[in-house]
Scaffold this motif. Structure first.
Motif, PDB file in Angstrom:
ATOM      1  N   LYS A 107       0.810  -1.216   0.000  1.00 24.17           N
ATOM      2  CA  LYS A 107       0.000   0.000   0.000  1.00 24.17           C
ATOM      3  C   LYS A 107       0.847   1.272   0.000  1.00 24.17           C
ATOM      4  O   LYS A 107       0.370   2.344  -0.396  1.00 24.17           O
ATOM      5  N   GLU A 117       3.079   3.622  -1.534  1.00 17.48           N
ATOM      6  CA  GLU A 117       3.467   3.882  -2.922  1.00 17.48           C
ATOM      7  C   GLU A 117       4.971   4.103  -3.076  1.00 17.48           C
ATOM      8  O   GLU A 117       5.572   3.641  -4.047  1.00 17.48           O
ATOM      9  N   ARG A 150       7.275   1.790  -5.410  1.00 18.00           N
ATOM     10  CA  ARG A 150       8.054   2.359  -6.522  1.00 18.00           C
ATOM     11  C   ARG A 150       9.521   1.947  -6.436  1.00 18.00           C
ATOM     12  O   ARG A 150      10.148   1.623  -7.453  1.00 18.00           O
ATOM     13  N   TRP A 158       2.392  -3.218 -11.143  1.00 18.63           N
ATOM     14  CA  TRP A 158       2.011  -1.810 -11.292  1.00 18.63           C
ATOM     15  C   TRP A 158       0.499  -1.687 -11.493  1.00 18.63           C
ATOM     16  O   TRP A 158      -0.156  -0.846 -10.868  1.00 18.63           O
ATOM     17  N   PHE A 185      -1.577  -2.291  -8.447  1.00 21.15           N
ATOM     18  CA  PHE A 185      -1.525  -1.150  -7.532  1.00 21.15           C
ATOM     19  C   PHE A 185      -2.453  -0.032  -7.992  1.00 21.15           C
ATOM     20  O   PHE A 185      -3.178   0.553  -7.184  1.00 21.15           O
ATOM     21  N   ASP A 186      -2.432   0.257  -9.287  1.00 20.05           N
ATOM     22  CA  ASP A 186      -3.249   1.360  -9.823  1.00 20.05           C
ATOM     23  C   ASP A 186      -3.573   1.074 -11.287  1.00 20.05           C
ATOM     24  O   ASP A 186      -2.881   1.533 -12.194  1.00 20.05           O
ATOM     25  N   ALA A 218      -6.052   2.085 -13.121  1.00 21.13           N
ATOM     26  CA  ALA A 218      -6.501   3.233 -13.911  1.00 21.13           C
ATOM     27  C   ALA A 218      -5.328   3.997 -14.496  1.00 21.13           C
ATOM     28  O   ALA A 218      -5.393   4.506 -15.628  1.00 21.13           O
ATOM     29  N   THR A 219      -4.248   4.087 -13.747  1.00 21.13           N
ATOM     30  CA  THR A 219      -3.079   4.836 -14.197  1.00 21.13           C
ATOM     31  C   THR A 219      -2.203   4.029 -15.147  1.00 21.13           C
ATOM     32  O   THR A 219      -1.743   4.551 -16.169  1.00 21.13           O
ATOM     33  N   TYR A 220      -1.996   2.760 -14.828  1.00 25.05           N
ATOM     34  CA  TYR A 220      -1.000   1.976 -15.570  1.00 25.05           C
ATOM     35  C   TYR A 220      -1.588   0.972 -16.570  1.00 25.05           C
ATOM     36  O   TYR A 220      -0.860   0.455 -17.413  1.00 25.05           O
TER      37      TYR A 220
END
Length: 207
Positions: free
Chosen positions: A74, A76, A80, A114, A117-118, A120-122
């Motif tokens: 969780k 970030e 990363r 990736w 984790f997200d 929508a972004t990746y």
């Protein structure tokens, strides 16, 4: 002639000693990983990679240790750092051993971490890359169980995301299990994971 014999003997002994140090280091790193000592395992694999610059396996395991630790993470910043290191080392492994299906599967796992984790972004940028990675891996090693299983699990996840039936991919999971049953890694340190996860998904397919 005697000098040549002694030189060959010395070189052989030196080689065996270096190999023994490599084996001990890899075994210790694997033990640390199995004990969930992620940082310690990663550091040891990194040290082995520094000493074994022509061997893709320690680079591969640095990437894998950091990738698997990233699923469910969780924080970030921590995620990363882990995935950046994973990508750096898998790129090094790829330079050492181009066209290696095992490395391509691991690279796809980094992308999946990736997206987990997200999404929508990746998802938009990395999903297409994963399709390409699994396609190339399948071309290189169509009977590698991790390639078949990885692609099937990826296809299932994609189908699930778009609200489609995942049943058609269950046959690929079954094929992967058949391949796992007969697969023999080249050495004790070559990739040999995935069977338990495939069995779990096969059970889900039956429910």
């Amino acid at each position: 002639m005697r000098r040549l014999t002694l030189l060959l003997l010395f070189l052989t002994i030196s080689s065996l000693k270096a190999q023994d140090q490599y084996s001990k280091g890899m075994q210790k790193a694997m033990e640390l990983w199995s004990e969930q000592k992620i940082v310690e395992a990663s550091n040891m694999f990194e040290r082995i990679a520094t000493a074994e610059m022509d061997n893709w396996l320690p680079y591969y395991y640095v990437a894998m240790v950091n990738t698997t630790a990233s699923f469910g993470e969780k924080d970030e910043q921590k995620l990363r750092m882990q995935l950046k290191k994973a990508k750096e080392y898998i790129d090094n492994a790829k330079n050492i051993s181009p066209d290696n299906a095992e490395i391509l599967v691991q690279e796809a796992m980094i992308n999946t971490a990736w997206m987990a984790f997200d999404g929508a972004t990746y998802g938009m940028t990395l999903s297409g890359k994963n399709v390409q990675l699994y396609q190339k891996a399948a071309e290189l090693a169509p009977n590698n169980p991790r390639v078949v299983f990885g692609k099937a699990e990826w296809d299932m996840g994609t189908a699930r995301y778009f609200g489609k039936d995942t049943t058609p991919y269950c046959k690929d999971i079954e094929r992967a299990l058949q391949l796992f049953a007969t697969f023999k890694p080249e050495t004790e340190f070559h990739p040999n994971w995935g069977k338990e996860r495939a069995e779990q998904i096969a059970e889900e397919c039956k429910s």
